[in-house]
Design a protein around this motif. Structure first.
Motif: not given
Length: 300
Positions: A59, A42, A105, A61
């Motif tokens: 956030q 993340c 994320c 990924v």
């Protein structure tokens, strides 16, 4: 890693301000895919990731759903799509693209819902076709799940999307004509640009055929040689019925931009040549120093 994308030259020129979507506009469904063995990480969505910064979550990924493993690779590819979001051809465009480029994320990246992809495709394809681009294979909607394992938008927004697609009735190369950023983005997405007047405009099946006056001053020629410039005729793709105020006033000089698609030259932008406009003067001043993004293109 092998690049998944072909290339994106903006087709579309145009630009400016699609309201950013808030976190509440997303719905996250349960998804438990098999692990492919790669380590997920993340990271904060950087401010210069224009496509997805402030999209509604902070956030993302990596690797993402397009198999980008570094943020540098994400930024290089995602920037090519900003003009499409700015065209506001569908309220869910940014959601769809960010679910792929910058997945929220969670334990694993969650793909977009097929219905969302299809809705964006159906609304945005006419805009893309205006610049001679097909809907890209990377967004083949059949790859995405139909129901409970995908990212969608909430019911309120879905209802709103049924009522309006957000598509401008103005021909895509003709809108936002006095905006500096739009002019520069149009320029970056074009192979050539000239200053000239329009002699006449004809309807040619679903297109408009644009016949120019003989006097044509090059601003950027690209691969267009002088002989091709003399013979240049432009086409406004699928523009037979959409409004284009610039093509209705044949007395003005225009900054006309285009590129070759097959055996035709497609109009990608048309702006009144008006040095009394601060936006236009700023665009001309910045033209030579402006650095166009060196994207790997996404459309072929």
């Amino acid at each position: 890693m092998q690049n998944l994308f072909p290339k994106l030259w903006i087709f579309i020129a145009a630009v400016l301000l699609l309201p950013l979507l808030k976190a509440a506009e997303y719905e996250y469904y349960t998804w438990k895919p098999e692990s492919d063995g790669r380590r997920q990480q993340c990271i904060d969505i950087p401010e210069d990731l224009r496509l997805c910064f402030n999209v509604g979550y902070k956030q993302m990924v990596l690797p993402n759903l397009l198999e980008h493993e570094t943020i540098a690779e994400v930024k290089q590819q995602a920037g090519s799509w900003v003009p499409l979001v700015h065209k506001a051809c569908h309220p869910g465009t940014q959601v769809l693209l960010c679910s792929l480029f910058a997945p929220v994320c969670l334990d694993r990246p969650i793909p977009p819902c097929r219905w969302l992809c299809e809705a964006v495709r159906d609304s945005c394809t006419p805009i893309m076709q205006a610049f001679g681009f097909p809907w890209p294979e990377m967004l083949n909607c059949s790859k995405f799940p139909k129901g409970d394992v995908c990212i969608s938008m909430n019911t309120t927004n879905s209802d709103a999307m049924d009522k309006t697609t957000g598509v401008s009735s103005v021909c895509p190369p003709c809108d936002n004509e006095m905006n500096t950023d739009t002019i520069l983005e149009h320029m970056c997405g074009s192979e050539f640009a000239i200053k000239t007047k329009i002699k006449e405009v004809e309807i040619d099946n679903l297109d408009r055929k644009i016949i120019l006056q003989k006097r044509r001053k090059p601003v950027k020629l690209g691969n267009l040689d002088k002989q091709e410039l003399k013979k240049l005729v432009l086409y406004l793709k699928n523009g037979a019925d959409c409004p284009c105020q610039q093509l209705e006033n044949l007395k003005n000089h225009y900054l006309i931009m285009g590129r070759g698609v097959g055996r035709q030259y497609i109009l990608t932008g048309i702006h009144k040549w008006d040095k009394s406009s601060k936006e236009f003067k700023k665009a001309l001043k910045n033209l030579k120093s402006h650095k166009c993004p060196a994207f790997e293109s996404v459309f072929k």
